[in-house]
Motif scaffolding. Structure first.
Motif, PDB file in Angstrom:
ATOM      1  N   PHE A  70       0.924  -1.142   0.135  1.00 48.30           N
ATOM      2  CA  PHE A  70       0.118   0.020   0.080  1.00 48.30           C
ATOM      3  C   PHE A  70       0.760   1.237   0.066  1.00 48.30           C
ATOM      4  CE2 PHE A  70      -2.586  -3.228   2.035  1.00 48.30           C
ATOM      5  CZ  PHE A  70      -3.870  -2.992   0.967  1.00 48.30           C
ATOM      6  N   GLY A  75      -3.029   0.454  -3.758  1.00 45.51           N
ATOM      7  CA  GLY A  75      -2.490  -0.535  -3.482  1.00 45.51           C
ATOM      8  C   GLY A  75      -1.993  -1.460  -4.572  1.00 45.51           C
ATOM      9  N   TYR A  92       6.021   1.896  -0.022  1.00 43.48           N
ATOM     10  CA  TYR A  92       4.903   0.866   0.363  1.00 43.48           C
ATOM     11  C   TYR A  92       5.192   0.136   1.404  1.00 43.48           C
ATOM     12  CZ  TYR A  92       3.924   1.840  -4.856  1.00 43.48           C
ATOM     13  OH  TYR A  92       3.799   2.492  -5.938  1.00 43.48           O
TER      14      TYR A  92
END
Length: 558
Positions: A70, A75, A92
């Motif tokens: 994400f 995502g 992420y």
């Protein structure tokens, strides 16, 4: 025991130090660059080139439920390939506690960038090499090869990885796809994985000579002298690693295939149809001359396997010309006959249209007992309240102008009640109503016919109740018949709200004469809209349709 050994060797060929019959020595750098399983609470750093395919790595500790990375609200699933763009850069995180920093590099910032390094074509059932892009630009040639998120060394196949090269001992059709090579680099104390992508396409060996789709053998094409003509040749080839397909047009003088000249051709059009490819080659004869009919034309196609050819001829197209003495009179006859059929079929409608719009003008000054004969049938209360037309507010002054403040309430009555009041009390017409002005005791049919002939205009207020009433339909039919005679009264149809000729299908059906007349007779449509503009528009249209003489305008309002 021997069988088990063979199966073990088949299932795990990469364990062997043998690759394609040669001994391969693994370097220290190769071992250090070997893939390590991802674990929780770690931070990974990846670099990727803009425009190349990238796949987010998966956490091997959570194989049962692949992790999802994400960044803000967006995502990306692990194992899912996508084309890297500049906006994909960033950090992420995953629910497992791992972090991944992705840096997308612009192509122009690389020390060397060769677009052709990002793709390779391999032949099925043969050996092939896949080169890691930028191999000659970096000292570190120790790379790890992946397909999806699985290293090639872990796959059940015989292959070698050496100095940035991946050698597949045998190429299969399933090898088509994207391969990734990971190189470890260090910048400012941070270890980065520099991932490059290579698109691999596997094609079969060219095993057959060209096949002609068009033209066929000994074919003849029709041409017109003095007009251009296009020679078109469509050939099917096997896909080749090194393209050798060639399609050419030749002209054979006098039909002698030994004496031929290469024609000028347009750019060949190639249409991939994997594992085949279709090549279309055209040659244009700008103006077909008589001598072109004496030659033959050969389409020659070749590839690495063999060649093929097909020869065609040109033939003058015979133009069919009708003699003017026969063709023109016959065409005129067809035109007149067609018009005659149309007039015969539509004769009744044409008569009604003519008499409705032109004939009544001659009768406006003729003396009649009544100005307007109004025919209607009372509607049910719910429909009555929907008309919204008021008799108490005068639509027009004595000078014919529209009232500025017109308030017409729907509770003041239906159109069947308002219409006679407006025509008689406000506009001064002599109105005839059957229930009021015709004495009882007489023959109904005779009274209707006499009343129509004694009136200058017939207005029929049409509704569902009207068509269900046989007496009302008789009035409408008698009016249409009178309109077709020389002493024709003027006719006007007023359709009440929600009713039109397009869906009126009463039981029993209307007479054919009435059905055809409803389509062409002048008509007005009332509306359920109670706005002053809609009401004013209806009464304005109605007054314009009234006879020009014999009416007395209402007195001017105080």
């Amino acid at each position: 025991m021997q069988t088990g050994f063979v199966l073990f060797y088949f299932l795990f060929p990469t364990i062997s130090d043998q690759c394609c019959g040669k001994t391969q020595r693994r370097t220290k750098g190769d071992k250090n660059a070997a893939a390590k399983p991802m674990s929780a609470d770690q931070h990974y750093h990846y670099k990727v080139v803009e425009g190349e395919v990238f796949v987010m790595p998966c956490n091997s500790l959570h194989v049962a439920s692949p992790i999802k990375w994400f960044k803000a609200t967006k995502g990306k699933e692990c194992g899912k390939e996508f084309v890297a763009e500049m906006e994909d850069s960033g950090t992420y995180s995953s629910l497992t506690g791992s972090y991944l920093t992705l840096q997308v590099i612009n192509k122009t910032s690389l020390r060397c960038f060769q677009p052709n390094e990002s793709s390779v074509t391999l032949l099925v059932d043969a050996g092939g090499e896949i080169r890691c892009p930028g191999r000659d630009c970096y000292n570190n040639t120790a790379v790890v090869w992946y397909k999806k998120n699985k290293t090639v060394s872990e796959q059940s196949r015989i292959s070698c990885e050496n100095k940035g090269l991946l050698h597949l001992c045998t190429v299969y059709e399933s090898d088509t796809g994207v391969y990734y090579c990971d190189r470890q680099i260090t910048e400012q104390g941070v270890m980065w994985t520099f991932r490059r992508a290579v698109n691999v396409t596997v094609i079969p060996h060219s095993s057959s000579s060209p096949e002609f789709k068009y033209p066929s053998v000994n074919m003849t094409e029709k041409v017109e002298l003095g007009q251009p003509h296009t020679l078109e040749c469509e050939v099917i080839f096997d896909v080749e690693e090194k393209i050798s397909q060639k399609v050419q047009w030749f002209m054979n003088f006098g039909g002698d295939i030994q004496n031929m000249t290469l024609l000028h051709m347009e750019q060949a059009q190639v249409k991939p149809m994997f594992p085949k490819v279709e090549v279309t080659q055209k040659s244009i004869i700008k103006e077909v001359m008589p001598q072109h009919l004496k030659h033959t034309y050969t389409c020659f196609a070749s590839n690495a396997v063999g060649n093929n050819s097909v020869t065609i001829k040109l033939q003058k197209k015979m133009q069919v010309k009708w003699p003017s003495l026969v063709g023109y009179p016959f065409a005129c006859f067809l035109l007149v006959a067609g018009l005659g059929i149309i007039v015969h079929v539509k004769w009744l409608e044409l008569q009604l249209i003519f008499r409705s719009h032109f004939q009544f003008g001659k009768l406006d000054g003729e003396e009649k007992q009544f100005d307007i004969f109004v025919s209607y049938v009372w509607t049910v209360p719910s429909v009555e309240e929907a008309n919204g037309l008021s008799p108490s507010s005068k639509p027009y002054t004595e000078t014919g102008g529209c009232k500025s403040n017109m308030k017409m309430q729907s509770s003041e009555g239906p159109i069947e009640k308002l219409l006679p009041q407006v025509l008689e009390n406000q506009w001064g017409y002599r109105v005839c109503l059957l229930e009021r002005d015709i004495l009882p005791g007489g023959a109904y049919t005779n009274d209707v016919v006499l009343t129509i002939n004694s009136s200058r205009m017939l207005i029929c207020v049409l509704s569902a109740e009207y068509f269900a009433n046989s007496n009302a339909v008789f009035v409408l039919e008698s009016g249409v018949k009178a309109l077709l005679q020389m002493s024709a009264p003027k006719m006007l149809l007023i359709w009440t709200g929600g009713t039109s000729s397009s869906f009126i299908q009463p039981e029993p059906p209307l007479p054919k004469l009435v059905q055809r007349a409803l389509k062409v007779l002048p008509s007005l449509q009332t509306s359920t809209d109670t706005s002053p503009t809609a009401i004013r528009s209806f009464w304005t249209s109605l007054q314009k349709a009234m006879p020009a003489h014999g009416a007395r305008l209402a007195s001017q309002e105080n």
